[in-house]
Design a protein around this motif. Sequence first.
Motif, PDB file in Angstrom:
ATOM      1  N   CYS A 121       0.837  -1.198   0.000  1.00 60.69           N
ATOM      2  CA  CYS A 121       0.000   0.000   0.000  1.00 60.69           C
ATOM      3  C   CYS A 121       0.878   1.256   0.000  1.00 60.69           C
ATOM      4  O   CYS A 121       1.923   1.294   0.646  1.00 60.69           O
ATOM      5  CB  CYS A 121      -0.887   0.047   1.239  1.00 60.69           C
ATOM      6  N   THR A 124       0.278   7.170   1.691  1.00 66.44           N
ATOM      7  CA  THR A 124      -0.803   8.163   1.772  1.00 66.44           C
ATOM      8  C   THR A 124      -1.746   8.000   0.581  1.00 66.44           C
ATOM      9  O   THR A 124      -1.444   7.301  -0.384  1.00 66.44           O
ATOM     10  CB  THR A 124      -0.248   9.595   1.773  1.00 66.44           C
ATOM     11  N   TYR A 125      -2.893   8.684   0.672  1.00 68.78           N
ATOM     12  CA  TYR A 125      -3.841   8.721  -0.440  1.00 68.78           C
ATOM     13  C   TYR A 125      -4.384  10.154  -0.548  1.00 68.78           C
ATOM     14  O   TYR A 125      -4.404  10.906   0.442  1.00 68.78           O
ATOM     15  CB  TYR A 125      -4.984   7.739  -0.206  1.00 68.78           C
ATOM     16  N   GLU A 133      -2.998  15.051   0.959  1.00 67.21           N
ATOM     17  CA  GLU A 133      -2.491  13.709   1.218  1.00 67.21           C
ATOM     18  C   GLU A 133      -2.764  13.326   2.668  1.00 67.21           C
ATOM     19  O   GLU A 133      -2.416  14.067   3.590  1.00 67.21           O
ATOM     20  CB  GLU A 133      -0.990  13.633   0.929  1.00 67.21           C
ATOM     21  N   TRP A 136      -2.764   6.465   4.799  1.00 73.21           N
ATOM     22  CA  TRP A 136      -3.518   5.397   4.141  1.00 73.21           C
ATOM     23  C   TRP A 136      -4.459   4.695   5.121  1.00 73.21           C
ATOM     24  O   TRP A 136      -4.081   4.336   6.224  1.00 73.21           O
ATOM     25  CB  TRP A 136      -2.544   4.383   3.565  1.00 73.21           C
ATOM     26  N   THR A 137      -5.708   4.517   4.699  1.00 75.00           N
ATOM     27  CA  THR A 137      -6.679   3.784   5.495  1.00 75.00           C
ATOM     28  C   THR A 137      -7.699   3.144   4.572  1.00 75.00           C
ATOM     29  O   THR A 137      -8.173   3.789   3.618  1.00 75.00           O
ATOM     30  CB  THR A 137      -7.405   4.693   6.497  1.00 75.00           C
ATOM     31  N   CYS A 143      -8.801   4.100  -1.155  1.00 78.79           N
ATOM     32  CA  CYS A 143      -8.011   2.948  -0.717  1.00 78.79           C
ATOM     33  C   CYS A 143      -8.761   1.644  -0.963  1.00 78.79           C
ATOM     34  O   CYS A 143      -8.154   0.621  -1.314  1.00 78.79           O
ATOM     35  CB  CYS A 143      -7.660   3.089   0.758  1.00 78.79           C
ATOM     36  N   TRP A 146      -8.332   0.836  -4.552  1.00 78.06           N
ATOM     37  CA  TRP A 146      -6.966   0.322  -4.775  1.00 78.06           C
ATOM     38  C   TRP A 146      -6.894  -1.163  -4.400  1.00 78.06           C
ATOM     39  O   TRP A 146      -6.307  -1.961  -5.132  1.00 78.06           O
ATOM     40  CB  TRP A 146      -5.979   1.138  -3.948  1.00 78.06           C
ATOM     41  N   LYS A 157       0.931  -2.906   4.486  1.00 79.04           N
ATOM     42  CA  LYS A 157       1.089  -1.475   4.700  1.00 79.04           C
ATOM     43  C   LYS A 157       2.536  -1.072   4.441  1.00 79.04           C
ATOM     44  O   LYS A 157       3.448  -1.870   4.635  1.00 79.04           O
ATOM     45  CB  LYS A 157       0.659  -1.101   6.119  1.00 79.04           C
TER      46      LYS A 157
END
Length: 340
Positions: A121, A124-125, A133, A136-137, A143, A146, A157
Motif C-alpha cells: 500500500c 498516503t492517499y 495527502e 492510508w486507510t 483505498c 486500490w 502497509k
Amino acid sequence: GKQHFESRRNLGRTITGATSPSNQQDRSHNLTTNEHTMIAFFTKAKIVGTNYNPQKYHSENAPRGTAEYVVSRSALMEFERCQHRWKAGFEMEGTDATEWGSAFDCLLLTPDRFGTGYAVCPATYPDQKTGEEKPWTFAATFCKEWRTEHEGKETLKSDLFVEIMAAQRSALDDPIISEVLKGSANQVYITAEYFDSTTGLTIPVKSLLDIVPAAGGPWGRSLWDLKSARDAAPGKWPRVIYDRAYDVQAAMSLDIYAAAMPGEDRVDFRHAIIENVKPFEPGKRLVGEEFITRGRMLYQQALARYAACLKSGEWAGYDRGGDTFQGCTISSPESWMVTP
C-alpha cells in the motif's frame, strides 16, 4: 570453522580435545547410516518441487479424517492437541506476527514471487474533496478501490514493508545466513508415506523445507528453517522449540528428506532467526540431539494415534480419559499454585 559439522552423537554435549574435520565426517557418516536404518518406515519419499508456494502447500487436498489426507507436522500437532477439534476443521487464526513472518519468508527465500503474491500500500492517499495527502486507510473510498484493483494479492502497509526490507538486509548481512542461502534450494516440498504396522494403514505425509543448502557447499550436511521471533536470545530458544514443537518439525523433516535423498548426508537441523522488531537482530541455532530424539519419538507416537483414529473412525475430544470424574476432567491446582 563454521563449515565443520558436529556429528549427531556430539550435539548438545561439550566436546573436549581437538577434533579434526575428517574425524567429524567419519563419525557423522557412521551415525547417520545407523539412523537411516532406524527411520526406514518412510517410503516413496520424493521432492515434489522447489520455490513452492506455502499457501498452496498448506491447502488441504482431501477431507480430514480420510486416508487420502496428506499429514503435515502442524496438522499432526493440532490433532494431538484435540483429535475431534482438528477433524472438525479447526484452524489457527493468523496474527500480525504470522503476517510479518510470511511476508518476510517470501521476500528472503523466494523474492521473485513477492511481486505476484503481495501488493504494498502507498503511505498516503489523496483526499477526494481537498486533494490533501492523508495517511492510508481502507476506510477511504480511494483505498478500497486500490485494494479491489489488487484483488488476489496479500496487502501490506508501507511501514510494514519497510520493516521487512530492513529485516531482509539484516539476514543477508549476517555472514553465516548469507552463506547458507548461497546456492540453496528454498521452499522445498517433500512427501512420503508412513506405514503403521499396528493398523496396517499407509499414511501420506509432507513437509516444506525453508532452506536446503547446496549439497556440495560448506553447509551441505544440514537443513535450515527460517524463523521470525520477538526474542531470539539463546537462553529462551529451547523453550520456544519445546512450546511450538519445533523439535517435531526438525526430526520429521530430517527423516523424510533422508528417505527422499539417501545419497545426501544431512545430519542436523538449524534455525536462522530474525527478530521482528528493530534492529532485526539475527540468530543461529543448532537443534540439539536430545530435541531431535524427542521430536522423533513424538511424531511416531502421534502418527500411531492418527492411524488408530483412521482405523476406528473415533476422534476423541478434550475429555478423553486421564483424571476424569463422571465424564468431566478434574481441574486441580499445579504444585506451584499451592506452594506458599
